[in-house]
Design a protein around this motif. Structure first.
Motif, PDB file in Angstrom:
ATOM      1  N   ASN A   1      -4.467  12.193  -6.688  1.00 10.76           N
ATOM      2  CA  ASN A   1      -4.991  12.821  -5.440  1.00 10.76           C
ATOM      3  C   ASN A   1      -5.886  11.428  -5.232  1.00 10.76           C
ATOM      4  OD1 ASN A   1      -5.158  13.883  -2.497  1.00 10.76           O
ATOM      5  ND2 ASN A   1      -7.284  14.735  -3.347  1.00 10.76           N
ATOM      6  N   ILE A   2      -5.986  10.776  -4.027  1.00 10.78           N
ATOM      7  CA  ILE A   2      -6.692   9.751  -3.606  1.00 10.78           C
ATOM      8  C   ILE A   2      -7.939  10.109  -2.868  1.00 10.78           C
ATOM      9  CG2 ILE A   2      -7.065   7.525  -2.158  1.00 10.78           C
ATOM     10  CD1 ILE A   2      -4.068   6.913  -2.673  1.00 10.78           C
TER      11      ILE A   2
ATOM     12  N   PHE B   1     -10.224   5.204  -0.083  1.00  8.08           N
ATOM     13  CA  PHE B   1      -9.359   4.041  -0.300  1.00  8.08           C
ATOM     14  C   PHE B   1     -10.208   2.680   0.299  1.00  8.08           C
ATOM     15  CE2 PHE B   1      -6.072   0.802   1.018  1.00  8.08           C
ATOM     16  CZ  PHE B   1      -5.202   1.149   0.155  1.00  8.08           C
TER      17      PHE B   1
ATOM     18  N   GLY C   1       0.950   4.060  -3.014  1.00  2.00           N
ATOM     19  CA  GLY C   1       0.785   5.466  -2.602  1.00  2.00           C
ATOM     20  C   GLY C   1       1.560   6.376  -2.976  1.00  2.00           C
ATOM     21  N   THR C   2       3.049   6.007  -2.963  1.00  2.00           N
ATOM     22  CA  THR C   2       3.971   6.820  -3.395  1.00  2.00           C
ATOM     23  C   THR C   2       4.338   6.994  -4.989  1.00  2.00           C
ATOM     24  OG1 THR C   2       5.555   6.183  -1.237  1.00  2.00           O
ATOM     25  CG2 THR C   2       6.545   6.943  -3.456  1.00  2.00           C
TER      26      THR C   2
ATOM     27  N   LEU D   1      -9.697   2.570  -5.280  1.00  2.98           N
ATOM     28  CA  LEU D   1      -9.505   3.804  -4.883  1.00  2.98           C
ATOM     29  C   LEU D   1     -10.203   4.731  -5.920  1.00  2.98           C
ATOM     30  CD1 LEU D   1      -6.540   1.888  -4.910  1.00  2.98           C
ATOM     31  CD2 LEU D   1      -5.892   3.979  -3.996  1.00  2.98           C
TER      32      LEU D   1
ATOM     33  N   GLY E   1       1.201   9.513  -5.630  1.00  2.00           N
ATOM     34  CA  GLY E   1       1.727  10.871  -5.223  1.00  2.00           C
ATOM     35  C   GLY E   1       2.593  11.553  -6.415  1.00  2.00           C
TER      36      GLY E   1
ATOM     37  N   ILE F   1       0.872  -1.357  -0.007  1.00  4.71           N
ATOM     38  CA  ILE F   1       0.030  -0.048  -0.098  1.00  4.71           C
ATOM     39  C   ILE F   1       0.682   1.304   0.033  1.00  4.71           C
ATOM     40  CG2 ILE F   1      -1.605   1.223   1.419  1.00  4.71           C
ATOM     41  CD1 ILE F   1      -2.884  -1.456   2.152  1.00  4.71           C
TER      42      ILE F   1
END
Length: 525
Positions: free
Chosen positions: A478-479, A482, A469-470, A497, A473, A465
């Protein structure tokens, strides 16, 4: 504000009802097909009687049209397959003129039994031919109904009141309904052999066209009297004339003809033949009733989504529509989800309703599922044409209802069958209004299906995860929400997501390159 065109002469109460319901209405009658094509693009609804022909060409020009309403029963003047393909609802008013048409059939039966038109002409000519006109009683005679629906059942009731015996041929008539009506259900051949009078009350279809053919007319009882107030084309008119001329048929009364207006016919001036100019629905009461009904039905659909007496879409009352709306939203999203995720040829779609959902009208939910599912393949699908498109693709559609409740008060499961087996998604409503996914291909996961989303199937392992996310980003994504689910610890996991922008091919390539990723897709709702 929705806008409706009334293109045939109709009782003024129709326009009044449209305006009272918040629908703009124009009354423009007598237009030629080309003139109608030139203006139809402005309208959301088209209210007609029998004069306007709603052809494929008219429908192609009707860029905003959502509903065609026929003030009356017969819709021979509407190309229903073309309307369905276009996504236009076609409605009629099957009950507005039922009594009027039934009474006309009874009137023609009496006219045949006592030779009333000819007796009138003779008397007014000063002949006083009392001995010429020897009629028959209808009491104790056998009336054969071909078609025992709305109008046929009223005719049966009136005939029973006249102490007649009634036999009926109708493939859709059950034994229980026959008993309720007080008629005897028989085969067509039995009816032809037994009936003293035959009256037709069936639509004109490929199955009923020339149902009284030369062959079948020859099977009738000698001296039979035949009445048709339904549709032209149910009787072979040439064979009918031969039967009248030979004396095998004792009389015939037609209110409808193969070609209308019937300015000429070989039947005209044939002995024992009575004709009227399609008067079945021509009473003051019937004209008012059908005008009111078609306006109410069309206004309900355009304003609140209610569907009544539609011929190419499941009925949905104005009262049902608000309750079904969130379910239909859920159904469409589940259909869209499984359509985006399932791969390969799909030959079956199953819609399983459980708990509170099982108590609802299933047809609109199924149509919504198909709309969502097929909407992933074409941008011209809607609630009307979705079932048509599914049939054209050879898809089997199943509806299953289970009243028992499981873990959820209400549940909707959508399954598709592919070469790889059955794949299913499951959803529910939170607070009776918010659609929520609760299971995806057998994996428990709770997620809102909204906007742009990223779908990932991966190996359940520490650190994944964070790496995902990295990656998002670094890509400037932008999330929003989740959602995570997995079959078991260390097994297969699913991520859903919601993201602020559509998922690009470049982003998908980066996600697929992450260790442990099995599948990655962008979704759109």
């Amino acid at each position: 504000m929705p806008k409706v065109l009334i293109s045939d002469k109709m009782d003024p109460k129709a326009a009044q009802i449209f305006r009272e319901r918040g629908v703009e209405v124009d009354e423009i009658t007598g237009k030629t097909p080309d003139e109608l094509k030139a203006i139809i693009g402005e309208y959301d609804g088209l209210a007609i009687r029998s004069s306007t022909k709603v052809t494929k060409e008219i429908l192609e020009a009707a860029t905003n049209l959502k509903v065609v309403g026929r003030a009356g029963i017969g819709v021979d003047n509407v190309d229903i397959p073309a309307a369905s393909a276009k996504g236009v609802v076609v409605m009629n008013t099957p009950f507005g003129n039922s009594i009027t048409t039934a009474e006309h059939a009874i009137a023609l039966m009496f006219a045949l039994a006592r030779d009333l038109p000819e007796a009138d002409r003779s008397t007014q000519a000063g002949k006083w031919e009392k001995n010429r006109f020897m009629g028959i009683e209808v009491t104790a005679k056998t009336l054969g109904l071909i078609g025992a629906g709305n109008i046929g059942s009223i005719v049966a009731d009136r005939a029973l009141g006249l102490k007649m015996k009634v036999v009926a041929f109708d493939p859709f008539l059950t034994e229980e309904r026959a008993v309720e009506l007080g008629v005897q259900k028989v085969t067509l051949d039995e009816l032809l052999a037994r009936a003293d009078f035959i009256t037709l009350h069936t639509p004109l279809t490929d199955q009923t066209r020339n149902i009284l053919s030369a062959e079948n007319l020859a099977k009738t009882k000698k001296g039979v009297r035949i009445i048709n107030c339904a549709r032209g084309g149910l009787i072979d008119e040439a064979a009918l004339k031969e039967g009248l001329d030979s004396g095998h048929i004792g009389g015939a009364a037609l209110d409808v003809f193969v070609t209308e207006p019937a300015k000429e016919s070989p039947l005209f001036n044939t002995p024992n033949f009575i004709s009227t100019p399609h008067l079945g629905a021509s009473t003051t009461e019937a004209q008012v009733n059908v005008a009111i009904q078609v306006a109410e039905q069309m206004a309900d659909y355009l304003v609140s989504g209610g569907v009544t007496n539609a011929l190419n879409m499941p009925s949905l009352t104005a009262e049902e529509a608000p309750k079904l709306k969130p379910y239909m939203g859920l159904a469409e999203k589940l259909g869209s989800l499984v359509g985006q995720l399932a791969h390969g040829a799909i030959d079956r779609v199953s819609v399983h309703m459980e708990g509170a959902a099982a108590e609802l009208n299933p047809k609109p939910l199924t149509s919504a599922v198909l709309k969502g599912f097929l909407g992933t393949q074409t941008d011209t699908v809607n609630m009307v044409n979705a079932p048509v498109l599914a049939r054209e693709r050879g898809m089997e559609v199943r509806e299953i209802r289970t009243e028992r409740e499981g873990d959820y008060h209400t549940l909707l499961r959508v399954s598709v069958r592919t070469a790889d087996g059955e794949r299913s998604v499951v959803g529910t409503l939170f607070g009776d209004s918010a659609p929520r996914l609760v299971e995806l291909f057998g994996i428990k996961v709770e997620a809102d299906l909204t906007g742009a989303m990223l779908y990932v199937v991966n190996e359940d392992a520490p650190g994944f995860i964070g790496r995902l996310g990295t990656t998002l980003g670094e890509a400037g994504v932008n999330i929003g929400t989740f959602h995570l689910g997995r079959r078991q610890a260390g097994g297969e996991a699913v991520l859903l997501l919601s993201v602020d922008e559509p998922v690009t091919a470049e982003l998908l390539a980066k996600v697929k390159a992450l260790p442990g990723v099995k599948t990655a897709m962008g979704l759109r709702f």
